[in-house]
Design an enzyme around this catalytic site. Sequence first.
Site, PDB file in Angstrom:
ATOM      1  N   ASN A   1       5.280   8.105   6.080  1.00 14.43           N
ATOM      2  CA  ASN A   1       4.175   8.844   5.462  1.00 14.43           C
ATOM      3  C   ASN A   1       4.512  10.325   5.392  1.00 14.43           C
ATOM      4  O   ASN A   1       5.505  10.780   5.971  1.00 14.43           O
ATOM      5  CB  ASN A   1       2.885   8.674   6.276  1.00 14.43           C
ATOM      6  CG  ASN A   1       2.289   7.291   6.159  1.00 14.43           C
ATOM      7  OD1 ASN A   1       2.402   6.638   5.124  1.00 14.43           O
ATOM      8  ND2 ASN A   1       1.646   6.831   7.223  1.00 14.43           N
TER       9      ASN A   1
ATOM     10  N   HIS B   1      -1.644   1.257   0.623  1.00  9.20           N
ATOM     11  CA  HIS B   1      -0.601   1.816  -0.248  1.00  9.20           C
ATOM     12  C   HIS B   1      -0.635   1.172  -1.639  1.00  9.20           C
ATOM     13  O   HIS B   1       0.400   0.988  -2.275  1.00  9.20           O
ATOM     14  CB  HIS B   1       0.789   1.649   0.376  1.00  9.20           C
ATOM     15  CG  HIS B   1       0.959   2.363   1.676  1.00  9.20           C
ATOM     16  ND1 HIS B   1       1.302   3.694   1.762  1.00  9.20           N
ATOM     17  CD2 HIS B   1       0.823   1.931   2.959  1.00  9.20           C
ATOM     18  CE1 HIS B   1       1.372   4.052   3.038  1.00  9.20           C
ATOM     19  NE2 HIS B   1       1.077   3.000   3.780  1.00  9.20           N
TER      20      HIS B   1
END
Length: 510
Positions: A150, A78
């Site tokens: 997500n 990320h």
Amino acid sequence: MPLLNWSRHMVCLTAAGLITVPTVYATDTLTRDNGAVVGDNQNSQTAGAQGPVLLQDVQLLQKLQRFDRERIPERVVHARGTGVKGEFTASADISDLSKATVFKSGEKTPVFVRFSSVVHGNHSPETLRDPHGFATKFYTADGNWDLVGNNFPTFFIRDAIKFPDMVHAFKPDPRTNLDNDSRRFDFFSHVPEATRTLTLLYSNEGTPAGYRFMDGNGVHAYKLVNAKGEVHYVKFHWKSLQGIKNLDPKEVAQVQSKDYSHLTNDLVGAIKKGDFPKWDLYVQVLKPEELAKFDFDPLDATKIWPDVPEKKIGQMVLNKNVDNFFQETEQVAMAPANLVPGIEPSEDRLLQGRVFSYADTQMYRLGAIGLSLPVNQPKVAVNNGNQDGALNTGHTTSGVNYEPSRLEPRPADDKARYSELPLSGTTQQAKITREQNFKQAGDLFRSYSAKEKTDLVQRFGESLADTHTESKNIMLSVLYKEDRHYGTRVAEVAKGDLSKVKSLAASLKD
């Protein structure tokens, strides 16, 4: 000579105006970090016109020192992200499910959302195929709650012990720093539970047209606990009110030729124009006794909960871009460990590992006082004995840094106790008993339109084509087990041995 009365001396200094910038300088005058005004910021001090630069040029030294230390460790996953601010408004009374204040009907809670790509580095193109992070920090009246998820509702693995290996397999080859599909499929050929999420990844959902146009998911099952101590298992889902828009392979190439930051540009630009994106938050709910009725394990992060009704519980609007990328988007510390009374982790094996790992990696990046940074500070008071740490800028006056204490009590509150979980049996290291690795992936493939299937098959097949033969055929056999048309079509693109694929698939059991 008498000792200096520091408190009195400070008052005198303040009264004399000696610890502020002298009024002869304008308030916007350039200064060094110690507050001293800079005389020249364009020319270094030298020994004459031709001589070397002087070590006494503290402005030069400080600028270089600070520049050399601007970067903090990049997130392992990320890394590339976009942060925005907004507000969540609860719209349904779910006090029967949770005592958390954030869910009280009508409650308005400030939020910070960080969207991200998962695998690729901080300066990678946003057009690259990837899962995409959707992490929300709620600054609630009970403390900060982070819903770290997500755009995909499932994950590649079900046990956190596989997480470092999975990330290593996704990352570039350590020998060359180049992407290597063969390494990935060498790993995933041993992980059949991954194929539902791999199907999502190679579909057009792996290349969203904009952060505004994708849903979000908590991925894991969580436990909600009400005031009576009753437990329900839930899954959280964000539904985009802008609709879902993805890029097909041709559109990816067109966008990437013009814009490496299309996801960020779209989101930041929309908010700047006053076109504020919104998402509704839904929960799916199961009673503890209902977990056993499924032919798969509902606490498996590789699974969705088909046919379990969704209940809308609120709406989020994102209405403000960040003021400073580093101080907010880069320093925000999202972690599933940030929970509040009424919300608890389930026994999901992947979530249990993430509860530790995410908090730990944020402490590695930001230091022990990372949660004291403005973007991470709760809106409620923090009261504990945690102390010190590098760059601690707090002002602590208490002499009691322990608990319990009569001098300065910090009582715990029984209402914040964790729920109880009945247990029996022995410790073990074993697979879950209801794996069902193939059915949901096949259902997902069959849900796609003809064009979506074609795009998926082409991308998946191209990625598999140069993979080691044995790993390739194993991967294809899993796809064939899920849906024979799926496996056959990908095998054609990847140039797999279809007879071998069918033979391997026949030995697989769901």
